[in-house]
Write an enzyme that holds these catalytic residues in place. Structure first.
Site, short mmCIF file in Angstrom:
data_model
loop_
_atom_site.label_atom_id
_atom_site.label_comp_id
_atom_site.label_asym_id
_atom_site.label_seq_id
_atom_site.Cartn_x
_atom_site.Cartn_y
_atom_site.Cartn_z
N ASN A 139 1.13 -1.03 -0.05
CA ASN A 139 0.30 -0.24 -0.07
C ASN A 139 0.95 0.99 -0.23
O ASN A 139 1.26 1.74 1.13
CB ASN A 139 -0.68 -0.27 0.88
N LYS A 158 0.13 4.05 -0.50
CA LYS A 158 -0.62 5.46 0.37
C LYS A 158 -0.65 6.70 -0.79
O LYS A 158 -1.22 6.45 -1.90
CB LYS A 158 -0.06 5.06 1.71
N HIS A 218 -9.91 1.33 4.91
CA HIS A 218 -8.39 1.80 5.51
C HIS A 218 -8.73 2.30 6.64
O HIS A 218 -9.29 2.83 6.18
CB HIS A 218 -7.30 2.33 4.81
N GLU A 243 -7.30 4.75 7.77
CA GLU A 243 -7.00 6.35 7.44
C GLU A 243 -8.28 7.26 5.94
O GLU A 243 -8.69 7.64 6.46
CB GLU A 243 -6.02 6.20 6.15
N GLU A 299 -5.60 -4.80 10.01
CA GLU A 299 -4.94 -3.70 11.07
C GLU A 299 -5.24 -2.87 12.13
O GLU A 299 -5.38 -1.87 11.73
CB GLU A 299 -4.94 -2.61 9.68
N GLY A 349 1.66 2.43 10.87
CA GLY A 349 2.93 3.48 10.53
C GLY A 349 4.38 3.35 11.95
O GLY A 349 4.40 5.05 12.33
N SER A 351 3.10 -2.01 10.29
CA SER A 351 4.61 -2.54 10.61
C SER A 351 4.95 -3.38 10.36
O SER A 351 5.97 -3.43 11.05
CB SER A 351 4.80 -1.25 12.36
P1 13P Z 1 2.81 0.44 7.84
O1 13P Z 1 3.48 -0.60 6.82
O2 13P Z 1 3.89 1.75 7.43
O3 13P Z 1 2.57 0.73 9.09
O4 13P Z 1 1.05 0.59 7.28
C1 13P Z 1 0.32 -0.36 7.42
C2 13P Z 1 -1.11 0.58 6.65
O5 13P Z 1 -1.61 0.46 6.09
C3 13P Z 1 -0.91 -0.81 4.46
O6 13P Z 1 -2.08 -0.38 4.66
#
Ligand code: 13P
Length: 253
Positions: free
Chosen positions: A9, A11, A95, A97, A165, A171, A213
């Site tokens: 991902n 983002k 997600h 976010e 997740e 993050g 992470s």
């Molecule tokens: P990270 O791997 O940066 O923690 O992000 C996870 C994520 O949100 C993948 O969709």
């Protein structure tokens, strides 16, 4: 045994097409390794063409979001038919976010159905904001699963995948992510909820991925005996060396 699933991902990164091409060039050097996994890359829409041209033969394109609307005139929306015609076969939905911008499980359930109607597999994200000693977060996960998959029958549900997740683990770094015991317990719980909703056979068909992470330092351990079928990777997917190392861990399972 089915190949492990690895979803990158990206983002809203990288910030330029040149950087995206550089990253893809590095990844393609490890195409043999990635072929041992079912690899999806979910870039920003602006890099779709560039990514699809460069991952042929070892990876597939995925979307980070989808509109729940049918073909029509909707400024700013990317509808499932367009994605399907571009070759997209997987879409990350719900997600945290996006949930943070106000997307609810009810919106997500609509998008799940729209994706399935177009032949795109939804990767439905769920995850608690925090864990508590009383296990309240399990109820939160049950509710997210139930309402994000609302209206599906067992046949449709079998075409979805779940990404667990936990928001608190996103993050950060490997040492702040979930541990194997917590992950295994949660995966058992998710499977139980899916079995209650759709029956045991369907629950077994639904792949559960972990995200939050995932880095080279924890990929091996989290994959081992946790019941997951792969990873949804954020920041580590933007660094070719780290992403290769994660694929290496997966390819050994
Ligand atoms: P990270 O791997 O940066 O923690 O992000 C996870 C994520 O949100 C993948 O969709």
């Amino acid at each position: 045994m089915a190949k492990p699933i690895l979803v990158a991902n990206w983002k809203n990164h990288p910030s330029s097409p040149e950087e995206a091409k550089k990253l893809l060039k590095e990844l393609s050097k490890k195409r043999k390794l990635f072929k041992k996994t079912t690899l999806f890359i979910a870039p920003p829409f602006t890099y779709f063409e560039s990514v699809s041209e460069r991952i042929t033969g070892f990876g597939r394109l995925a979307a980070q979001n989808i509109s729940s609307l049918p073909p029509g005139n909707y400024t700013g929306q990317v509808t499932p038919d367009i994605l399907k015609n571009f070759g997209v076969r997987l879409c990350i939905l719900g997600h945290s976010e996006r949930r943070g911008f106000g997307e609810t499980s009810e919106h997500i359930a609509k998008k799940v159905k729209a994706a399935l109607r177009s032949g795109i597999a939804p990767l439905v994200c769920i995850g608690e904001k925090e864990r508590d000693a009383e296990g309240e977060h399990f109820e939160f996960l049950r509710e997210q699963l139930k309402s994000s998959l609302a209206g599906l029958n067992a046949k449709a549900a079998a075409k979805t995948a779940i990404a667990y997740e936990p928001v608190w683990a996103i993050g950060k770094s490997a040492k702040d992510a979930i541990n194997l015991t917590e992950l295994s317990q949660t995966v058992i719980f998710i499977k139980k909820v899916l079995a209650d909703l759709f029956g045991r056979k369907t629950a077994e068909a639904i792949a559960i991925l972990y995200g939050g992470s995932v880095e080279p330092d924890n990929a091996n351990e989290l994959m081992r005996n946790s019941g997951i079928r792969g990873f949804l990777v954020g920041h580590a997917s933007l660094d070719a060396k780290s992403f290769n190392a994660i694929a290496e861990s997966l390819s050994k399972t």
